[in-house]
Design an enzyme around this catalytic site. Structure first.
Site, mmCIF file in Angstrom:
data_model
loop_
_atom_site.group_PDB
_atom_site.id
_atom_site.type_symbol
_atom_site.label_atom_id
_atom_site.label_comp_id
_atom_site.label_asym_id
_atom_site.label_seq_id
_atom_site.Cartn_x
_atom_site.Cartn_y
_atom_site.Cartn_z
ATOM 1 N N GLU A 71 32.663 57.855 12.626
ATOM 2 C CA GLU A 71 30.743 56.712 12.751
ATOM 3 C C GLU A 71 31.571 55.797 11.866
ATOM 4 O O GLU A 71 31.609 56.630 10.502
ATOM 5 C CB GLU A 71 30.116 57.297 13.107
ATOM 6 N N GLU A 96 30.374 55.740 5.091
ATOM 7 C CA GLU A 96 28.722 54.875 4.292
ATOM 8 C C GLU A 96 29.186 54.398 3.352
ATOM 9 O O GLU A 96 29.288 55.583 2.722
ATOM 10 C CB GLU A 96 28.044 56.061 5.093
ATOM 11 N N ASP A 123 34.197 52.358 1.613
ATOM 12 C CA ASP A 123 34.519 51.283 3.000
ATOM 13 C C ASP A 123 35.204 52.551 4.639
ATOM 14 O O ASP A 123 36.445 53.538 4.332
ATOM 15 C CB ASP A 123 35.551 50.797 2.606
ATOM 16 N N ASP A 145 25.484 45.789 10.242
ATOM 17 C CA ASP A 145 24.386 44.415 9.183
ATOM 18 C C ASP A 145 25.267 43.525 10.011
ATOM 19 O O ASP A 145 26.205 43.592 10.446
ATOM 20 C CB ASP A 145 26.196 44.020 7.947
ATOM 21 N N LYS A 149 23.736 34.635 9.342
ATOM 22 C CA LYS A 149 24.051 33.099 9.011
ATOM 23 C C LYS A 149 25.578 32.520 9.773
ATOM 24 O O LYS A 149 26.449 33.624 9.139
ATOM 25 C CB LYS A 149 23.885 32.918 7.221
ATOM 26 N N ASP A 181 21.089 44.886 18.240
ATOM 27 C CA ASP A 181 19.621 44.037 18.955
ATOM 28 C C ASP A 181 20.320 42.654 18.722
ATOM 29 O O ASP A 181 19.444 41.990 18.560
ATOM 30 C CB ASP A 181 18.602 44.898 18.547
ATOM 31 N N GLU A 221 17.304 51.521 14.936
ATOM 32 C CA GLU A 221 16.957 51.066 16.694
ATOM 33 C C GLU A 221 15.707 50.673 16.786
ATOM 34 O O GLU A 221 14.618 49.784 16.873
ATOM 35 C CB GLU A 221 17.522 51.630 17.581
#
Length: 239
Positions: A71, A96, A123, A145, A149, A181, A221
């Site tokens: 993950e 994470e 990382d 993330d 932009k 999303d 979510e």
């Protein structure tokens, strides 16, 4: 551990695909989890200082021969813990860099008494360096993330810089799940992931509108639902 914001030991700079590393002050219990549990749950020497030769991890020893899942950015850890509880016959490595999320995950792991997880508080590219070729059976990228932009789109995970090493460590036929999303993230995912050696498995709209059978909704979510953004569940297969 090498800071991904600084140059790697070989001189090549990292371009972060994630945001902050730490948020508000940790609770005392979370400090305890980090102090007492994190080292024992490490997948092994993954950082440059401890493993400068990038010796591959011994996954057979780490998970006693179980299939390995990965993950990439587990957030608060609810999905990773759910998968580990639901699929006790696999071993899951979670990466994470956000230390508050790591602390939350450790609390959930302690409560669930899991023995089939490993945690890298950094990382995911550190892990890519030391995973054996074609060693991972499934990977998750859930609500990454979005870097909304346009000038930051190259920081998204779904770029060749990240997808090529992911493809290297996935077995042929391995599943890669992406949930987001953000409509433009979907666009970039559908453009870039197939180029990296994957096949999109959707045959109709329900294949990306409906979550997977073993899905658990995450805090990210739920935020998207509250703010009225539609969810997308993309499934790919490593060729």
């Amino acid at each position: 551990m090498t800071d991904p914001a600084n140059p790697k030991p070989d001189g090549a700079p990292w371009r972060n695909f994630y945001g902050r590393r730490k948020g508000k002050t940790l609770r005392p219990s979370q400090e305890v989890y980090l102090a007492e549990d994190l080292a024992a749950l490490s997948p092994g020497p993954v950082d440059w200082e401890a493993n400068p030769d990038r010796t591959p991890l011994d996954l057979a020893q780490l998970f006693q021969g179980r299939p390995v899942w990965l993950e990439i950015g587990f957030g608060g850890g609810e999905h990773m813990v759910h998968q580990a509880e639901t699929h006790r016959g696999v071993g899951i490595i979670g990466c994470e860099p956000y230390i508050n999320g790591v602390a939350m995950l450790l609390g959930k792991i302690r409560k669930a008494e899991l023995d089939n997880v490993a945690v890298h508080p950094g990382d995911a590219r550190d892990i890519f360096d030391v995973l054996p070729v074609a060693s991972v059976d499934k990977a998750f990228l859930l609500y990454p993330d979005p870097w909304p932009k346009k000038r930051h789109h190259r920081r998204r995970f779904v770029t060749p810089e990240h997808l090529e090493p992911l493809a290297r460590v996935l077995k042929p036929g391995a599943e890669f799940r992406v949930a987001t999303d953000i409509a433009d993230y979907v666009r970039q995912t559908l453009e870039e992931v197939p180029r990296a050696g994957f096949e999109w498995l959707a045959e109709g709209p329900e294949d990306w509108r409906a979550p997977w059978d073993d899905w658990i909704s995450t805090r990210y979510e739920q935020k998207a639902i509250r703010e009225g953004r539609p969810q997308h569940y993309l499934t790919f297969r490593r060729l």
